[in-house]
Every structure is written in C-alpha cells, then in structure tokens.
Design a protein around this motif. Structure first.
Motif, PDB file in Angstrom:
ATOM      1  N   GLU A 140      34.906  37.470  37.552  1.00  0.00           N
ATOM      2  CA  GLU A 140      35.011  36.120  36.962  1.00  0.00           C
ATOM      3  C   GLU A 140      34.051  35.980  35.784  1.00  0.00           C
ATOM      4  O   GLU A 140      34.391  35.469  34.723  1.00  0.00           O
ATOM      5  CB  GLU A 140      34.679  35.051  38.023  1.00  0.00           C
TER       6      GLU A 140
ATOM      7  N   ILE B 219      46.231  41.313  38.109  1.00  0.00           N
ATOM      8  CA  ILE B 219      45.696  39.970  37.885  1.00  0.00           C
ATOM      9  C   ILE B 219      46.026  39.477  36.473  1.00  0.00           C
ATOM     10  O   ILE B 219      46.343  40.267  35.589  1.00  0.00           O
ATOM     11  CB  ILE B 219      44.157  39.934  38.094  1.00  0.00           C
ATOM     12  N   ASP B 220      45.956  38.175  36.291  1.00  0.00           N
ATOM     13  CA  ASP B 220      46.287  37.571  34.994  1.00  0.00           C
ATOM     14  C   ASP B 220      45.134  37.743  34.001  1.00  0.00           C
ATOM     15  O   ASP B 220      44.009  38.062  34.375  1.00  0.00           O
ATOM     16  CB  ASP B 220      46.574  36.079  35.181  1.00  0.00           C
TER      17      ASP B 220
ATOM     18  N   ARG C 179      44.393  44.986  40.917  1.00  0.00           N
ATOM     19  CA  ARG C 179      45.578  44.533  41.656  1.00  0.00           C
ATOM     20  C   ARG C 179      45.335  43.174  42.278  1.00  0.00           C
ATOM     21  O   ARG C 179      44.223  42.852  42.696  1.00  0.00           O
ATOM     22  CB  ARG C 179      45.946  45.549  42.746  1.00  0.00           C
ATOM     23  N   LYS C 180      46.399  42.382  42.356  1.00  0.00           N
ATOM     24  CA  LYS C 180      46.305  41.090  43.030  1.00  0.00           C
ATOM     25  C   LYS C 180      46.096  41.318  44.515  1.00  0.00           C
ATOM     26  O   LYS C 180      46.582  42.294  45.086  1.00  0.00           O
ATOM     27  CB  LYS C 180      47.593  40.295  42.817  1.00  0.00           C
ATOM     28  N   ASP C 181      45.412  40.378  45.141  1.00  0.00           N
ATOM     29  CA  ASP C 181      45.148  40.439  46.572  1.00  0.00           C
ATOM     30  C   ASP C 181      46.426  40.444  47.404  1.00  0.00           C
ATOM     31  O   ASP C 181      46.543  41.167  48.387  1.00  0.00           O
ATOM     32  CB  ASP C 181      44.345  39.183  46.983  1.00  0.00           C
TER      33      ASP C 181
ATOM     34  N   GLY D  18      43.440  45.438  45.271  1.00  0.00           N
ATOM     35  CA  GLY D  18      42.491  44.477  44.722  1.00  0.00           C
ATOM     36  C   GLY D  18      41.044  44.663  45.120  1.00  0.00           C
ATOM     37  O   GLY D  18      40.693  45.443  46.004  1.00  0.00           O
TER      38      GLY D  18
END
Lengths: 159, 159, 159
Positions: C108, C135-136, C49-51, C72
């Motif tokens: 990352e 996230i992308d 999940r996005k932050d 996230g």
C-alpha cells in the motif's frame, strides 16, 4: 571512462528459470546496442556444460560433484516446483507451445549478439569443472575481470 | 556527489557459497581501491554470528529461530547439494586442499581492507538477533543508510 | 539522460522474506525522493496475485501451475525454514508483535509513494497468469521497458 553503455550479469544460480531470465536480460540489452558481459560462477557454470559426457581426469570428490550437477542447458531444474524435474519439463513444454525462445536458443542468440560469456576460473577449480567440459566460444577469467566490467556498467545484476 | 568509486552489496542469503561469492567480490573490489559496503539482512545475518553460544534474554519465538539458524561462518550450508551439511563440508575440504581462502579468512581480509560491514537493524529485530551475538567491528543501521551508500556506487548487487 | 535519481528492482523470487526486502528497499528509495520501478517476473508475479480465486479460462497445464502457486501477498512462504508454512506464519506474527509493517502494508505504501509496479508480460504467459488475477493499479510490459528504466537507475537489483 568508457561512454558506451553496458550491462554486466553475475550468473551464480544454475536453475533453468534464472538462466532464462539472465539470457533474456542479456540478449535484450545487447539488442539495444549495449555491451553485455555475463560472468558464470558456482552453479551457474552448469549452464555452460556440454550436453555430452566428456572424459577428463578428476579427483574422487570432483568426479562426485561433476556427476551430481546437471550437464548443460537442457538438464537444468527450476528453482521452485521442480518436483524431481517434472516442473522443469512442463515449463519447457509450455514455452515451446507458446513459441517462446528456449534456453539453448537464447544462448545462440547471445552468441550472435556478441554477448561476452566468461566462466569463473576459481569456481571451476572448486567444482572440478575443466575447460573441455564447457561449451566453445567462451572466456575464462577471475573476479578482477568481472569487477573491471561491472564498474563501467549501468546495469549490474547478481542472478 | 562522491567521485570515489564504490561497491555496495546486500547480503540477504546465508548460504556458504553465496557468502563466499559476496566476500570474494567485496575483497576484490576493495583491493582495487574501491570503497565497499556490505549490508547484511535476513538470513545473511547468520554469517555475522559469533561461533560460540551467547546467553541473551529472548522471547520463546526468538529463541526458537536463534536455535534453528546456523551460528556463524563455520556452520553455514550451501544453497545446492547441501545434503544435510555434507555438501558444505566437502566444499570446504576442496577449498582447503586447493589453497583457496576460506570464508573466515575472506572475512578477515575484508576487515583488513576496511570493507564496511553493516548489520540490518530491522532484520535483527525480526529474527531476534542481538548485538552481543554478532562479531565485533561491525555497524548497525537501516535501509536509509544502505540506500545512501548504494546511490553513490557503481556496482550494486543483491546476493 | 534523465538526471532524476532512480532505483529499478527485478523481483524474480516469490518468497515472503524476499518480497518484504524488495518493498522495504523500494519504499525507502521512493521516500527519499527517487523514482522507483519494480519489475515482477516469474515467481515474483505471485506477490501481485489477488487474494481471492478469479475464474478464468486456462489450459490444463496453466491451471495446474496456477493452483500450485501461492495466491497473493498473504499466502507466500519464506525462502528458509518455511516448514510447510509455519516459518512464514511465525515471521508474520513476530512482525505484527513488533509493529513492523507487513507485506500488504508495504505494498500500500509503495502505491502511495508512486512506485511503478510492472508485471512481466512474458512470464505471465509462461505461468498462465492473466491480468484479471493480478491486483489493480499495475502495468504490463516486457524486458525492453525494464532495461530502459534500469539503464537510467543508480540502484539496480535482481531479487
């Protein structure tokens, strides 16, 4: 060596969400033509318990364990946010609303697809669960049977 | 490629029930003639701790973690129905009564069967666990060693 | 049959410690030249999940689930000794102090190493998580895609 593709799953946890994941992987793999073996051990045995109470002679401790553990696929909690069973009920409601197969339906599907369901005999002994208390159409075996299946499998998981 | 059959287990959880399952699979596989590697990481390291207190220099946080985590195979809780340690005690009593091998006995068996026991060096660093605090006869390595063993194994599990 | 070596991980749990273990194994395997697929399902989706809060239209239940689950990689708890988030904070502090890669750094690294990250479409539906919230750079697929990858892999884990 057997050249047929196969998947072998150990189902150790008795949580509804993990049980659903197990049966989705098992039925998916069987539908793709693979031989699938599910080996239910420890708390995973609760998934295989009959819904109804089965009167069997047990020791005091076995009886206590038996009373405290959930009886069958309809009574399992979820591994996170269970909130005394509310989370489990909500997840089942959402799945029904979205027409996603429920755990009992997935279990029927597994039987129709000839997924081999094995209850771990040693865990049954430890938790005091008898054959009469488990659903029909399953097998009983030990770790050697599990390992023989696992060694021939491309996909091995411990859930 | 190595043609000997092998099994590789990551033991991440430090619960008594999961530890027992790990060692039953490991000793079963080794007894069938397979090479077996167990890689203990995170809470799984607690299974390898010595029973007795070992005085080592630690930072405040490492000390706190060390005090809060169970010291060795005899002090582990179970993953469900632990009830502050009662569930764990009951499970051990039932297993003794039924003549099922206890965790320390299974660990002895694993050593006798040449099961390779590896403690994850990075997790030891994170949890502040030193070599002095772990049982003898084990190895120390990282994820690359684990992956090299896993890639050659027919049975790979994360427990 | 594909002769390239590969690893396929199901990430079911959304705990910080298990997420870290998943990404250490995934990046380690990818660094050794293997093709790596991570299939995020159920609570594992929270890792992706996005932050930030993403406003999307949800049903009442989906909204509730969404609010209660961590958003996230920076907000995950640990599976043991979380103590309302204190354990998770302490583990992150220790890892920073010891210069061990954090979960966002490991994620990352996974992207840089071309680890394939798949979000389970069915679980997203059950938990009411939309693509906008994740996230992308990830893919969306179901169990058939997972099984196709798993069948070709030497290392299969369910975490």
């Amino acid at each position: 060596m057997n050249m047929e593709k196969s998947s072998t799953l150990v189902v150790f946890n008795g949580d509804l969400d993990k049980a659903i994941a197990s049966f989705i992987i098992a039925t998916g793999s069987a539908a793709m033509g693979n031989k699938v073996t599910m080996f239910f051990t420890f708390w995973g045995l609760n998934i295989l318990r009959k819904d109804e109470y089965v009167p069997v002679k047990k020791s005091f401790l076995e009886n206590m364990f038996g009373k405290m553990m959930p009886r069958g696929a309809n009574r399992l909690g979820i591994s996170k946010m269970n909130m005394g069973g509310i989370g489990s009920k909500l997840m089942k409601k959402i799945m029904r609303d979205k027409n996603i197969a429920t755990l009992p339906e997935l279990m029927e599907m597994a039987k129709d697809l000839d997924v081999q369901i094995i209850a771990c005999a040693m865990s049954m002994d430890v938790l005091g669960i008898t054959r009469e208390e488990l659903i029909d159409g399953i097998e009983y075996a030990g770790v050697a049977t599990y390992l023989a299946a696992a060694e021939e499998s491309q996909v091995n998981l411990f859930i």
